[in-house]
Write a protein that holds these residues in place. Structure first.
Motif, PDB file in Angstrom:
ATOM      1  N   ARG A  19       0.842  -1.215  -0.052  1.00 14.85           N
ATOM      2  CA  ARG A  19      -0.114   0.033   0.114  1.00 14.85           C
ATOM      3  C   ARG A  19       0.693   1.135  -0.154  1.00 14.85           C
ATOM      4  N   ASN A  75      -2.684   2.168  16.323  1.00 13.59           N
ATOM      5  CA  ASN A  75      -2.778   2.929  15.094  1.00 13.59           C
ATOM      6  C   ASN A  75      -4.083   2.730  14.517  1.00 13.59           C
ATOM      7  N   ALA A  77      -5.592   4.009  12.245  1.00 17.66           N
ATOM      8  CA  ALA A  77      -5.276   4.343  10.653  1.00 17.66           C
ATOM      9  C   ALA A  77      -6.568   5.370  10.475  1.00 17.66           C
ATOM     10  N   ALA A  78      -7.314   5.323   9.460  1.00 18.04           N
ATOM     11  CA  ALA A  78      -8.401   6.169   9.015  1.00 18.04           C
ATOM     12  C   ALA A  78      -9.450   6.412   9.981  1.00 18.04           C
ATOM     13  N   HIS A  81      -9.398   9.756  12.450  1.00 21.75           N
ATOM     14  CA  HIS A  81      -9.721  10.890  11.788  1.00 21.75           C
ATOM     15  C   HIS A  81     -11.320  10.975  11.935  1.00 21.75           C
ATOM     16  N   HIS A 101       1.426   6.290  14.473  1.00 19.44           N
ATOM     17  CA  HIS A 101       1.071   6.448  12.974  1.00 19.44           C
ATOM     18  C   HIS A 101       2.560   6.392  12.323  1.00 19.44           C
ATOM     19  N   LEU A 102       2.409   5.752  11.304  1.00 21.89           N
ATOM     20  CA  LEU A 102       3.468   5.544  10.350  1.00 21.89           C
ATOM     21  C   LEU A 102       4.089   6.806   9.847  1.00 21.89           C
ATOM     22  N   SER A 103       3.317   7.464   9.170  1.00 27.85           N
ATOM     23  CA  SER A 103       3.472   8.542   8.435  1.00 27.85           C
ATOM     24  C   SER A 103       3.455   9.768   9.492  1.00 27.85           C
ATOM     25  N   ARG A 112      -6.156  14.971   7.836  1.00 31.26           N
ATOM     26  CA  ARG A 112      -5.479  14.102   8.807  1.00 31.26           C
ATOM     27  C   ARG A 112      -4.795  14.826   9.976  1.00 31.26           C
TER      28      ARG A 112
HETATM   29  C1  DQA Z   1      -1.938   6.195   9.498  1.00 32.10           C
HETATM   30  C2  DQA Z   1      -2.345   7.621   8.761  1.00 32.10           C
HETATM   31  C3  DQA Z   1      -3.548   7.598   8.585  1.00 32.10           C
HETATM   32  O1  DQA Z   1      -4.030   8.942   8.019  1.00 32.10           O
HETATM   33  C4  DQA Z   1      -4.112   6.735   7.299  1.00 32.10           C
HETATM   34  O2  DQA Z   1      -5.483   6.667   7.319  1.00 32.10           O
HETATM   35  C5  DQA Z   1      -3.604   5.429   7.712  1.00 32.10           C
HETATM   36  C6  DQA Z   1      -2.188   5.250   8.111  1.00 32.10           C
HETATM   37  C7  DQA Z   1      -0.345   5.956   9.354  1.00 32.10           C
HETATM   38  O3  DQA Z   1      -0.073   5.193  10.155  1.00 32.10           O
HETATM   39  O4  DQA Z   1       0.688   6.769   9.065  1.00 32.10           O
HETATM   40  O5  DQA Z   1      -4.266   4.369   7.310  1.00 32.10           O
HETATM   41  O6  DQA Z   1      -2.431   6.069  10.544  1.00 32.10           O
END
Ligand code: DQA
Length: 148
Positions: A19, A75, A77-78, A81, A101-103, A112
């Motif tokens: 991904r 985490n 993820a989406a 938010h 969060h990874l990013s 985000r």
């Molecule tokens: C995430 C950041 C989120 O905005 C995104 O929807 C993800 C991954 C991250 O780990 O950077 O799915 O949580």
């Protein structure tokens, strides 16, 4: 007895490695699980590592932390938010929460930048890729040690 940490992963994190690798890197969730296990062993923690694409399942897992775990790393993820349900579950779970969060979500799209999870978290680790999970374990180990 060793502290038990629940590590929860939300939607699409099962796709890591395939991904958007320019954002999330080439590390798979299985690689992360192995790194987390190794770090946990070093820190003498026990880890229960889970992933689901389902919001309700995440809520149920978070609820299981009350009485079932000593700390929670998430985490979402989406759902980070969007989910008041996950925030409410985290507020009720009764154990320290570290958000991962990874990013670096603050360098990305405006939508985000808001995290419901953060309102329930002791701290946030973002932008360090997969290494963030190990940093989160270190942080939660320290939190639990200081609580004693
Ligand atoms: C995430 C950041 C989120 O905005 C995104 O929807 C993800 C991954 C991250 O780990 O950077 O799915 O949580």
């Amino acid at each position: 007895m060793s502290h038990k940490i629940l590590v929860l992963n939300g939607p699409n994190l099962n796709m890591l490695g395939q991904r958007e690798p320019d954002i999330y890197g080439h590390t798979t969730l299985e690689d992360i699980r192995r790194a987390v296990d190794a770090r946990a062993t070093h820190l003498k923690l026990t880890v229960d590592f889970r992933q689901t694409n389902d919001e309700g399942e995440l809520v149920t897992s978070i609820q299981s932390a009350r009485g079932g775990a000593d700390g929670l790393i998430i985490n979402a993820a989406a759902y980070t938010h969007t989910s008041v349900a996950i925030l409410d579950a985290l507020l009720a779970c009764g154990v320290p929460v570290v958000e991962v969060h990874l990013s670096n979500i603050y360098r990305r799209e405006e939508f985000r930048h808001h995290s419901y999870v953060s309102r329930a978290a002791t701290g946030i680790i973002c932008g360090f890729g997969a290494h963030g999970y190990e940093l989160a374990l270190d942080a939660i180990a320290r939190l639990l040690h200081n609580k004693k």
